[in-house]
Design a protein around this motif. Structure first.
Motif, PDB file in Angstrom:
ATOM      1  N   LEU A   1      29.694  36.606  33.321  1.00 11.51           N
ATOM      2  CA  LEU A   1      28.295  36.984  33.121  1.00 11.51           C
ATOM      3  C   LEU A   1      27.887  36.835  31.659  1.00 11.51           C
ATOM      4  N   ASP A   2      28.780  37.175  30.745  1.00  6.85           N
ATOM      5  CA  ASP A   2      28.485  36.989  29.324  1.00  6.85           C
ATOM      6  C   ASP A   2      28.308  35.510  28.976  1.00  6.85           C
ATOM      7  N   GLN A   3      28.948  34.630  29.739  1.00  5.52           N
ATOM      8  CA  GLN A   3      28.821  33.195  29.526  1.00  5.52           C
ATOM      9  C   GLN A   3      27.699  32.585  30.367  1.00  5.52           C
ATOM     10  N   TYR A   4      26.900  33.437  31.024  1.00  8.74           N
ATOM     11  CA  TYR A   4      25.791  33.010  31.884  1.00  8.74           C
ATOM     12  C   TYR A   4      26.262  32.167  33.063  1.00  8.74           C
ATOM     13  N   ASP A   5      27.506  32.369  33.467  1.00 12.02           N
ATOM     14  CA  ASP A   5      28.034  31.699  34.653  1.00 12.02           C
ATOM     15  C   ASP A   5      27.850  32.644  35.837  1.00 12.02           C
ATOM     16  N   TYR A   6      26.604  32.791  36.272  1.00  5.78           N
ATOM     17  CA  TYR A   6      26.304  33.747  37.325  1.00  5.78           C
ATOM     18  C   TYR A   6      26.913  33.333  38.661  1.00  5.78           C
ATOM     19  N   ALA A   7      26.948  32.037  38.919  1.00  7.62           N
ATOM     20  CA  ALA A   7      27.518  31.572  40.182  1.00  7.62           C
ATOM     21  C   ALA A   7      29.009  31.870  40.245  1.00  7.62           C
ATOM     22  N   GLY A   8      29.738  31.605  39.162  1.00  2.00           N
ATOM     23  CA  GLY A   8      31.168  31.893  39.153  1.00  2.00           C
ATOM     24  C   GLY A   8      31.448  33.382  39.266  1.00  2.00           C
ATOM     25  N   ALA A   9      30.654  34.206  38.584  1.00  3.36           N
ATOM     26  CA  ALA A   9      30.837  35.655  38.675  1.00  3.36           C
ATOM     27  C   ALA A   9      30.576  36.145  40.093  1.00  3.36           C
ATOM     28  N   THR A  10      29.541  35.595  40.735  1.00  6.82           N
ATOM     29  CA  THR A  10      29.233  35.993  42.106  1.00  6.82           C
ATOM     30  C   THR A  10      30.339  35.592  43.063  1.00  6.82           C
ATOM     31  N   ALA A  11      30.909  34.414  42.871  1.00  9.96           N
ATOM     32  CA  ALA A  11      31.978  33.950  43.756  1.00  9.96           C
ATOM     33  C   ALA A  11      33.187  34.879  43.689  1.00  9.96           C
ATOM     34  N   ILE A  12      33.598  35.263  42.496  1.00  9.82           N
ATOM     35  CA  ILE A  12      34.739  36.171  42.359  1.00  9.82           C
ATOM     36  C   ILE A  12      34.404  37.550  42.928  1.00  9.82           C
ATOM     37  N   ALA A  13      33.146  37.988  42.739  1.00  9.44           N
ATOM     38  CA  ALA A  13      32.734  39.271  43.305  1.00  9.44           C
ATOM     39  C   ALA A  13      32.795  39.244  44.827  1.00  9.44           C
ATOM     40  N   VAL A  14      32.462  38.114  45.427  1.00 12.33           N
ATOM     41  CA  VAL A  14      32.538  37.994  46.887  1.00 12.33           C
ATOM     42  C   VAL A  14      33.988  38.105  47.358  1.00 12.33           C
ATOM     43  N   VAL A  15      34.919  37.528  46.602  1.00 11.72           N
ATOM     44  CA  VAL A  15      36.340  37.636  46.961  1.00 11.72           C
ATOM     45  C   VAL A  15      36.777  39.105  46.982  1.00 11.72           C
ATOM     46  N   LEU A  16      36.401  39.859  45.955  1.00 10.22           N
ATOM     47  CA  LEU A  16      36.767  41.277  45.916  1.00 10.22           C
ATOM     48  C   LEU A  16      36.077  42.050  47.039  1.00 10.22           C
ATOM     49  N   LEU A  17      34.821  41.710  47.312  1.00  9.36           N
ATOM     50  CA  LEU A  17      34.093  42.388  48.391  1.00  9.36           C
ATOM     51  C   LEU A  17      34.752  42.131  49.739  1.00  9.36           C
ATOM     52  N   LEU A  18      35.105  40.894  50.013  1.00 13.07           N
ATOM     53  CA  LEU A  18      35.749  40.566  51.285  1.00 13.07           C
ATOM     54  C   LEU A  18      37.120  41.230  51.404  1.00 13.07           C
ATOM     55  N   ALA A  19      37.855  41.299  50.298  1.00 17.52           N
ATOM     56  CA  ALA A  19      39.165  41.956  50.339  1.00 17.52           C
ATOM     57  C   ALA A  19      39.019  43.446  50.634  1.00 17.52           C
ATOM     58  N   SER A  20      38.061  44.097  50.007  1.00 17.33           N
ATOM     59  CA  SER A  20      37.842  45.525  50.265  1.00 17.33           C
ATOM     60  C   SER A  20      37.399  45.762  51.705  1.00 17.33           C
ATOM     61  N   PHE A  21      36.478  44.914  52.181  1.00 15.38           N
ATOM     62  CA  PHE A  21      36.004  45.076  53.559  1.00 15.38           C
ATOM     63  C   PHE A  21      37.126  44.833  54.554  1.00 15.38           C
ATOM     64  N   ALA A  22      37.947  43.806  54.313  1.00 16.12           N
ATOM     65  CA  ALA A  22      39.052  43.515  55.222  1.00 16.12           C
ATOM     66  C   ALA A  22      40.056  44.660  55.247  1.00 16.12           C
ATOM     67  N   THR A  23      40.312  45.265  54.090  1.00 12.97           N
ATOM     68  CA  THR A  23      41.243  46.394  54.040  1.00 12.97           C
ATOM     69  C   THR A  23      40.728  47.574  54.848  1.00 12.97           C
ATOM     70  N   LEU A  24      39.468  47.926  54.641  1.00 14.05           N
ATOM     71  CA  LEU A  24      38.884  49.047  55.379  1.00 14.05           C
ATOM     72  C   LEU A  24      38.841  48.764  56.874  1.00 14.05           C
ATOM     73  N   PHE A  25      38.499  47.523  57.242  1.00 14.95           N
ATOM     74  CA  PHE A  25      38.435  47.167  58.662  1.00 14.95           C
ATOM     75  C   PHE A  25      39.819  47.251  59.301  1.00 14.95           C
ATOM     76  N   ALA A  26      40.837  46.733  58.609  1.00 13.45           N
ATOM     77  CA  ALA A  26      42.188  46.755  59.160  1.00 13.45           C
ATOM     78  C   ALA A  26      42.708  48.180  59.325  1.00 13.45           C
ATOM     79  N   ILE A  27      42.447  49.026  58.329  1.00 10.95           N
ATOM     80  CA  ILE A  27      42.922  50.410  58.418  1.00 10.95           C
ATOM     81  C   ILE A  27      42.211  51.150  59.541  1.00 10.95           C
ATOM     82  N   ASN A  28      40.907  50.938  59.692  1.00 11.89           N
ATOM     83  CA  ASN A  28      40.185  51.594  60.789  1.00 11.89           C
ATOM     84  C   ASN A  28      40.678  51.102  62.143  1.00 11.89           C
ATOM     85  N   LEU A  29      41.030  49.821  62.234  1.00  8.64           N
ATOM     86  CA  LEU A  29      41.565  49.294  63.482  1.00  8.64           C
ATOM     87  C   LEU A  29      42.916  49.922  63.796  1.00  8.64           C
ATOM     88  N   LEU A  30      43.772  50.060  62.778  1.00  8.62           N
ATOM     89  CA  LEU A  30      45.058  50.705  62.990  1.00  8.62           C
ATOM     90  C   LEU A  30      44.894  52.166  63.403  1.00  8.62           C
TER      91      LEU A  30
END
Length: 275
Positions: free
Chosen positions: A236-265
């Motif tokens: 974000l400091d380098q104005y690479d908003y697309a790259g920052a968003t892409a990495i944020a999506v990876v963390l978001l999907l990982a958190s969601f997958a973890t919560l979904f898997a634990i609730n399923l278990l």
């Protein structure tokens, strides 16, 4: 004409609409904006942004330290909850209040405090370095910070279940000849396991996005001790908003997958116990 079912409390439609509107405004709208920003990248550009060597190194540090911190608290969190619920001793209420301190303490203050404690000049860090273990400015320091901020999730998830678990079940197992370890594994843990899994998932998801308490003690060296949230800030400091968003999506999907898997278990565990 069939009569409409009347609720005991009036205003169900209004309160449900307000809750859904608030949830959409506070939670779903930012997530939708993040997804739309990530969708502006093509598949090749998105993959290229999230698989750079620096990004992969930050994932290893972030996910590895978060998992290790969760496993440490997976043992000590339920143990602390057990002590607080089952024993009465002087200072118990104070310890119970201190469990929530990471929630109330600003994360930057926690990071500065941990750095001062575990740095080479700190009282504990100096002693650890003399025995060959450097904590501050390494992944070990990141793990220590994540253990600190995620401990309350395990304790507060297990504690209410323990309070509802009457000692009569353990006493009945003892009268039937079960030893302490058998009672623990056959009576106590099956009841606590869903709450332990839930607390672990919450702790792991919180650790993935932790920033303030980590940046001071991490050292922030690319490819060594740089976490993914810090890499997002750097982009974000380098104005690479697309790259920052892409990495944020990876963390978001990982958190969601973890919560979904634990609730399923948890669902599978509850159904097996009911059967």
């Amino acid at each position: 004409m069939r009569r409409r079912r009347r609720h005991a409390l009036p205003g169900f439609g209004l309160t449900l609409g307000l809750c859904l509107g608030y949830l959409g405004l506070i939670v779903l709208l930012p997530l939708a904006a993040l997804a739309l920003k990530a969708a502006s990248l093509g598949p090749a550009e998105f993959w290229s942004a999230v698989t750079t060597p620096r990004a992969l190194a930050s994932y290893r540090v972030t996910f590895g330290c978060a998992a290790l911190a969760g496993l440490i608290n997976l043992f000590f969190g339920p143990l602390l909850a057990w002590v607080l619920v089952r024993y009465r001793f002087p200072g118990r209420r104070l310890i119970d209040a201190l469990v929530d301190l990471p929630f109330a303490l600003p994360t930057a203050v926690a990071g500065i405090t941990l750095t001062a404690l575990y740095a080479s000049t700190g009282p504990l860090g100096k002693w650890l370095e003399a025995h060959g273990w450097k904590v501050a400015y390494t992944p070990s320091g990141i793990t220590v910070a994540l253990v600190f901020v995620s401990l309350p999730f395990l304790v507060r998830s297990v504690q209410p279940v323990l309070e509802q678990l009457e000692p009569d079940m353990e006493e009945a197992a003892a009268t039937l000849g079960a030893g302490r370890l058998t009672t623990l594994y056959r009576v106590v843990l099956p009841t606590l396991w869903p709450a332990i899994l839930s607390g672990f998932a919450l702790a792991f998801a919180r650790a993935l996005g932790e920033y303030g308490s980590v940046i001071f003690i991490a050292g922030n060296m690319p490819m060594v001790s740089e976490i993914a949230p810090l890499l997002i800030t750097a982009k974000l400091d380098q104005y690479d908003y697309a790259g920052a968003t892409a990495i944020a999506v990876v963390l978001l999907l990982a958190s969601f997958a973890t919560l979904f898997a634990i609730n399923l278990l948890q669902l599978v565990s509850v159904r097996r116990r009911s059967a």
